[in-house]
Design an enzyme around this catalytic site. Structure first.
Site, PDB file in Angstrom:
ATOM      1  N   GLY A 106      29.471  32.269  42.625  1.00 43.28           N
ATOM      2  CA  GLY A 106      30.849  32.478  43.077  1.00 43.28           C
ATOM      3  C   GLY A 106      31.816  32.471  41.903  1.00 43.28           C
ATOM      4  N   ASP A 107      33.070  32.839  42.202  1.00 38.55           N
ATOM      5  CA  ASP A 107      34.132  32.857  41.195  1.00 38.55           C
ATOM      6  C   ASP A 107      33.836  33.833  40.059  1.00 38.55           C
ATOM      7  OD1 ASP A 107      35.342  30.686  42.627  1.00 38.55           O
ATOM      8  OD2 ASP A 107      33.880  29.376  41.681  1.00 38.55           O
ATOM      9  N   GLU A 108      33.109  34.894  40.354  1.00 38.84           N
ATOM     10  CA  GLU A 108      32.802  35.887  39.309  1.00 38.84           C
ATOM     11  C   GLU A 108      34.012  36.758  39.003  1.00 38.84           C
ATOM     12  OE1 GLU A 108      30.994  35.588  42.092  1.00 38.84           O
ATOM     13  OE2 GLU A 108      28.944  35.070  41.531  1.00 38.84           O
ATOM     14  N   LYS A 121      35.528  38.749  41.658  1.00 43.63           N
ATOM     15  CA  LYS A 121      35.321  39.945  42.498  1.00 43.63           C
ATOM     16  C   LYS A 121      36.658  40.591  42.866  1.00 43.63           C
ATOM     17  CE  LYS A 121      32.907  37.252  45.411  1.00 43.63           C
ATOM     18  NZ  LYS A 121      32.512  36.063  44.649  1.00 43.63           N
ATOM     19  N   GLY A 122      37.705  39.768  42.923  1.00 36.27           N
ATOM     20  CA  GLY A 122      39.014  40.240  43.374  1.00 36.27           C
ATOM     21  C   GLY A 122      39.543  41.410  42.565  1.00 36.27           C
ATOM     22  N   ASN A 155      36.542  28.353  52.408  1.00 30.63           N
ATOM     23  CA  ASN A 155      35.931  27.843  51.171  1.00 30.63           C
ATOM     24  C   ASN A 155      36.142  28.838  50.037  1.00 30.63           C
ATOM     25  OD1 ASN A 155      34.269  29.614  52.587  1.00 30.63           O
ATOM     26  ND2 ASN A 155      32.361  28.594  52.063  1.00 30.63           N
ATOM     27  N   ALA A 156      36.351  30.104  50.366  1.00 33.53           N
ATOM     28  CA  ALA A 156      36.627  31.110  49.336  1.00 33.53           C
ATOM     29  C   ALA A 156      38.061  30.915  48.846  1.00 33.53           C
ATOM     30  CB  ALA A 156      36.471  32.505  49.922  1.00 33.53           C
ATOM     31  N   GLY A 157      38.332  31.394  47.670  1.00 36.25           N
ATOM     32  CA  GLY A 157      39.706  31.304  47.183  1.00 36.25           C
ATOM     33  C   GLY A 157      39.925  32.332  46.107  1.00 36.25           C
ATOM     34  N   HIS A 158      40.856  33.246  46.362  1.00 39.16           N
ATOM     35  CA  HIS A 158      41.168  34.185  45.293  1.00 39.16           C
ATOM     36  C   HIS A 158      42.664  34.143  45.026  1.00 39.16           C
ATOM     37  CE1 HIS A 158      39.405  36.083  48.900  1.00 39.16           C
ATOM     38  NE2 HIS A 158      40.670  36.378  49.118  1.00 39.16           N
ATOM     39  N   ARG A 196      24.801  26.473  69.019  1.00 41.03           N
ATOM     40  CA  ARG A 196      25.385  27.122  70.207  1.00 41.03           C
ATOM     41  C   ARG A 196      26.364  26.215  70.943  1.00 41.03           C
ATOM     42  NH1 ARG A 196      19.475  28.561  71.558  1.00 41.03           N
ATOM     43  NH2 ARG A 196      19.411  26.624  70.429  1.00 41.03           N
ATOM     44  N   GLN A 233      31.819  34.180  48.361  1.00 39.62           N
ATOM     45  CA  GLN A 233      30.858  33.336  47.650  1.00 39.62           C
ATOM     46  C   GLN A 233      29.900  34.252  46.867  1.00 39.62           C
ATOM     47  OE1 GLN A 233      31.498  32.297  51.182  1.00 39.62           O
ATOM     48  NE2 GLN A 233      33.134  31.223  50.167  1.00 39.62           N
TER      49      GLN A 233
HETATM   50  P1  IMP Z   1      30.933  24.802  51.237  1.00 39.36           P
HETATM   51  O1  IMP Z   1      30.831  26.277  51.324  1.00 39.36           O
HETATM   52  O2  IMP Z   1      32.339  24.290  51.225  1.00 39.36           O
HETATM   53  O3  IMP Z   1      30.070  24.103  52.260  1.00 39.36           O
HETATM   54  O4  IMP Z   1      30.336  24.346  49.816  1.00 39.36           O
HETATM   55  C1  IMP Z   1      28.958  24.480  49.484  1.00 39.36           C
HETATM   56  C2  IMP Z   1      28.792  24.863  48.020  1.00 39.36           C
HETATM   57  O5  IMP Z   1      29.290  26.179  47.823  1.00 39.36           O
HETATM   58  C3  IMP Z   1      29.578  23.974  47.053  1.00 39.36           C
HETATM   59  O6  IMP Z   1      28.846  23.864  45.847  1.00 39.36           O
HETATM   60  C4  IMP Z   1      30.855  24.762  46.819  1.00 39.36           C
HETATM   61  O7  IMP Z   1      31.449  24.432  45.581  1.00 39.36           O
HETATM   62  C5  IMP Z   1      30.295  26.179  46.809  1.00 39.36           C
HETATM   63  N1  IMP Z   1      31.295  27.202  47.169  1.00 39.36           N
HETATM   64  C6  IMP Z   1      31.715  27.512  48.408  1.00 39.36           C
HETATM   65  N2  IMP Z   1      32.620  28.523  48.360  1.00 39.36           N
HETATM   66  C7  IMP Z   1      32.733  28.857  47.066  1.00 39.36           C
HETATM   67  C8  IMP Z   1      33.494  29.853  46.374  1.00 39.36           C
HETATM   68  O8  IMP Z   1      34.239  30.668  46.959  1.00 39.36           O
HETATM   69  N3  IMP Z   1      33.351  29.889  45.019  1.00 39.36           N
HETATM   70  C9  IMP Z   1      32.511  29.038  44.360  1.00 39.36           C
HETATM   71  N4  IMP Z   1      31.782  28.112  44.966  1.00 39.36           N
HETATM   72  C10 IMP Z   1      31.888  28.011  46.304  1.00 39.36           C
END
Ligand code: IMP
Length: 411
Positions: A20-22, A24-25, A46-49, A153, A228
């Site tokens: 992740g965090d490559e 992509k945006g 969990n994603a963040g751009h 479910r 991710q």
């Molecule tokens: P979760 O997705 O919050 O359950 O986290 C599980 C694992 O995925 C952890 O190591 C997070 O840091 C990682 N992770 C989840 N979303 C991202 C993302 O968008 N970028 C980088 N790492 C992520």
């Protein structure tokens, strides 16, 4: 650019190859204009751009980064959506003069992340840390618990929260949740948040599977925005230190309900080095000094949690694996300029059991920031890129050389 686009065809997926965090945006931002629909398939907040609107920086967690373009934006069935976060993002854009609602489509089958999922996520992480010293290192956004509800479910889809009595549905679960996790559900507050979302978005809930097919049949183009990345995939990643969704291209197609044979192109996105947030193996992790250098030069701090990212070197076995799983047509190598000051650049070329085998490539020690022409790159940087091509068997067609939109070499 047109040459690249026509070689990729009308349905293109952008998939992260590492953890992740490559970045992509940026390629999505470049390409979105050329597509009818930008679609996100899986994952949640969990994603963040980081995006910049009218000079103001903000972080999108649910809306795809292609949302700023005047294109249709689809949120797929494979997603888990925290509705208050989605409303915040929509409100932010509205304040900046962008009304995204008329071009937003949400799948009725996407699942809902409630606040209690976030609390369970935190409680499980804390419990694991107490028991064995560390947890998964999740973002604590409720992703695992929401997907757990989905596969057990017992979850609620968007169509449910917009049609059933949410308060009653959650109250019926409250006792079990309290007993299992020690988490109290505030059913009234959760129901209120759903009602607010329903007011604004109920008319934007549509069967995206059919809309995607219709778009393509009418000659439109679809950009699939992966979230991710491959090594975080629940099936193919570094389990158990992964996220709870399918982050590969196959997972994205599944999450959208887009027939696999429709896909015409897939770009793998990889940083010119590598980072990871959260716990789990990272064979090519750099020593503290080099790691700190990469972190500072690359601004490697989590956009959702602010956590410093672990930094290391490129791993050819990981890239090859990601290419095998996803069938990349080409690479977008990002943040090449972060390596500008390195004297030598270690690249992990193989694994000896658990140990990485490094080859050292000469650095270029001159600025590549903002370069847009392949011929202007120092020969050592060209050699670095060519080495990745040779060792992965996948051509590098896009090379990021800085934060700006235009800082990209297209080959
Ligand atoms: P979760 O997705 O919050 O359950 O986290 C599980 C694992 O995925 C952890 O190591 C997070 O840091 C990682 N992770 C989840 N979303 C991202 C993302 O968008 N970028 C980088 N790492 C992520």
């Amino acid at each position: 650019m047109q040459h690249l686009l026509s070689s990729l065809g009308p349905v293109v997926a952008i998939i992260g190859a590492q953890w992740g965090d490559e970045g992509k945006g940026k390629v999505i931002d470049m390409l979105a204009e050329q597509f009818t629909v930008v679609a996100r398939a899986c994952g949640g907040a969990n994603a963040g751009h980081t995006i910049v609107v009218n000079g103001k920086k903000t972080v999108f967690r649910l809306l795809p980064s292609g949302s700023l373009h005047d294109r249709h934006v689809f949120l797929g069935s494979g997603m888990v959506i925290h509705l208050p976060t989605l409303l915040e993002e929509i409100a932010f854009l509205k304040k900046e003069g962008i009304d995204i609602v008329p071009r937003l489509v949400i799948s009725p089958k996407a699942h809902v992340v409630f606040d209690y999922h976030k609390e369970i996520d935190g409680a499980l992480e804390d419990r694991m840390t107490q028991k064995r010293g560390s947890g998964i290192g999740t973002t604590r956004k409720g992703i695992g618990p929401a997907y757990t509800d989905k596969v057990m479910r017992t979850g609620l889809q968007i169509v449910h929260v917009f049609s059933v009595d949410v308060r009653k549905a959650l109250e019926s679960r409250a006792e079990d949740i309290e007993r299992m996790y020690g988490v109290t559900i505030d059913a009234a507050a959760e129901a209120k948040a759903c009602a607010q979302a329903k007011k604004l978005l109920a008319h934007r809930v549509m069967p995206i599977e059919e809309l995607l097919a219709e778009t393509l049949d009418a000659g439109g183009r679809v950009l699939v925005e992966g979230a991710q990345a491959t090594l975080l995939d629940i099936d193919h990643g570094t389990y158990p230190y992964v996220t709870s969704s399918s982050t590969t291209v196959a997972g994205a197609l599944q999450g959208l309900g887009l027939a696999p044979k429709r896909l015409t192109g897939c770009i793998g996105v990889a940083k010119a080095y590598c980072t990871r947030v959260g716990n789990g193996a990272f064979a090519a992790e750099a020593d503290t000094e080099a790691g700190d250098r990469l972190r500072e030069r690359g601004g490697e701090y989590g956009s959702v949690t602010g956590r410093p990212r672990r930094c290391g070197w490129l791993s050819v076995p990981d890239l090859r694996y990601a290419a095998v799983v996803n069938g990349f047509d080409c690479w977008n190598l990002t943040k090449l300029d972060v390596l500008d000051t390195e004297k030598v650049i270690p690249v992990c070329v193989a694994m000896d059991g658990e140990k990485p085998v490094f080859e050292e490539l000469p650095g270029w020690q001159t600025s590549t920031a903002g370069i847009t022409e392949w011929g202007e790159l120092p020969v050592e940087a060209q050699r670095y890129v060519e080495c990745i091509e040779e060792k992965t068997g996948v051509p590098v067609r896009l090379i990021g050389t800085g934060q700006g939109r235009e800082a990209m070499i297209v080959r």
